[in-house]
Motif scaffolding. Structure first.
Motif, short mmCIF file in Angstrom:
data_model
loop_
_atom_site.label_atom_id
_atom_site.label_comp_id
_atom_site.label_asym_id
_atom_site.label_seq_id
_atom_site.Cartn_x
_atom_site.Cartn_y
_atom_site.Cartn_z
N GLU A 58 0.84 -1.20 0.00
CA GLU A 58 0.00 0.00 0.00
C GLU A 58 0.87 1.25 0.00
O GLU A 58 2.01 1.22 0.47
CB GLU A 58 -0.92 0.02 1.23
N PHE A 59 0.32 2.33 -0.53
CA PHE A 59 0.96 3.63 -0.51
C PHE A 59 -0.12 4.68 -0.48
O PHE A 59 -1.30 4.39 -0.71
CB PHE A 59 1.91 3.83 -1.71
N GLU A 60 0.24 5.91 -0.18
CA GLU A 60 -0.73 7.00 -0.11
C GLU A 60 -0.39 8.05 -1.16
O GLU A 60 0.75 8.51 -1.25
CB GLU A 60 -0.71 7.63 1.28
N PHE A 61 -1.40 8.41 -1.95
CA PHE A 61 -1.28 9.57 -2.84
C PHE A 61 -1.69 10.80 -2.04
O PHE A 61 -2.69 10.77 -1.30
CB PHE A 61 -2.23 9.46 -4.03
N VAL A 62 -0.93 11.89 -2.19
CA VAL A 62 -1.25 13.17 -1.56
C VAL A 62 -1.29 14.22 -2.66
O VAL A 62 -0.26 14.54 -3.27
CB VAL A 62 -0.21 13.55 -0.49
N MET A 85 -5.40 9.59 -0.57
CA MET A 85 -6.06 8.33 -0.88
C MET A 85 -5.05 7.20 -0.76
O MET A 85 -3.93 7.30 -1.25
CB MET A 85 -6.63 8.36 -2.30
N THR A 86 -5.47 6.12 -0.10
CA THR A 86 -4.63 4.93 0.00
C THR A 86 -4.88 4.05 -1.21
O THR A 86 -6.02 3.76 -1.57
CB THR A 86 -4.95 4.16 1.30
N CYS A 87 -3.79 3.64 -1.83
CA CYS A 87 -3.83 2.76 -3.00
C CYS A 87 -2.93 1.56 -2.73
O CYS A 87 -2.25 1.51 -1.71
CB CYS A 87 -3.32 3.52 -4.24
N VAL A 104 -10.61 2.07 -2.87
CA VAL A 104 -11.12 0.71 -2.69
C VAL A 104 -12.10 0.29 -3.78
O VAL A 104 -12.49 -0.87 -3.83
CB VAL A 104 -11.80 0.55 -1.30
N GLN A 105 -12.50 1.21 -4.65
CA GLN A 105 -13.56 0.88 -5.60
C GLN A 105 -13.14 0.75 -7.05
O GLN A 105 -13.90 0.25 -7.86
CB GLN A 105 -14.68 1.92 -5.51
N SER A 106 -11.97 1.23 -7.41
CA SER A 106 -11.57 1.14 -8.81
C SER A 106 -10.08 0.90 -8.90
O SER A 106 -9.38 0.78 -7.90
CB SER A 106 -12.01 2.40 -9.59
N ASP A 107 -9.59 0.77 -10.13
CA ASP A 107 -8.16 0.56 -10.33
C ASP A 107 -7.71 1.29 -11.59
O ASP A 107 -8.53 1.69 -12.42
CB ASP A 107 -7.81 -0.94 -10.39
N VAL A 108 -6.39 1.48 -11.67
CA VAL A 108 -5.80 2.22 -12.78
C VAL A 108 -4.58 1.46 -13.29
O VAL A 108 -3.73 1.04 -12.51
CB VAL A 108 -5.36 3.64 -12.34
#
Length: 177
Positions: A58-62, A85-87, A104-108
């Motif tokens: 896991e990582f966090e986007f800021v 957001m945690t990804c 938690v709901q989508s992916d890229v």
């Protein structure tokens, strides 16, 4: 899309909840990969956040979108100065492919392909949960990649927020219900 893909190219819905955006960026794949995966470079066009490129990590986007362009443009009502957001890293094949969860709901999925001296960046965002989120991420990816393209080309990007607002309206028109 063709090799003429540039900032005027809009993302497309390839399925009802799958956005695909392609952009031909100046420079080699390795340079674009660094702007995608290194926090200090990524924060200049998208969001900071240290990534351990190991699946399952896991990582966090800021996001601090007011810092992306000078001037930043008028921040829309409801948008904060900072968002987080945690990804999670789902899969990685440096320097060609990075697949992450988007909250938690989508992916890229980010894919990089060499095109002569340039790099074709393909972003596929799957399963935004609502139409409003779809419009926001469509405009967001487009506007953020505009900043990346300008950064890589050594030019000045349009004010980020003004561009995002314009693009959100345009995606609303393009993806009419």
């Amino acid at each position: 899309m063709t090799q003429t893909t540039k900032s005027s190219a809009y993302g497309q819905l390839v399925e009802p909840t799958v956005l695909k955006l392609e952009r031909l960026l100046p420079g080699p794949v390795e340079r674009v990969w660094d702007y995608l995966t290194q926090s200090e470079l990524r924060r200049q066009w998208l969001a900071s956040g240290v990534m351990d490129l190991s699946p399952g990590t896991e990582f966090e986007f800021v996001w601090r979108n007011d810092e992306l362009t000078d001037p930043p443009g008028a921040r829309p009502d409801g948008m904060g100065a900072e968002n987080r957001m945690t990804c999670k890293i789902l899969d990685v094949d440096p320097p060609r492919r990075l697949f992450i969860s988007w909250g938690v709901q989508s992916d890229v999925l980010f894919e990089l392909a060499e095109k002569g001296e340039d790099t074709l960046l393909t972003i596929t965002h799957r399963r935004p949960p609502t139409r409003d989120v779809l419009l926001s991420v469509s405009a967001g990816w487009h506007a953020h990649v505009d900043v990346l393209e300008a950064k890589l080309a050594g030019t000045k990007a349009a004010p980020h927020w003004d561009n995002w607002v314009r693009l959100r309206s345009e995606y609303d028109r393009r993806f009419s219900a």
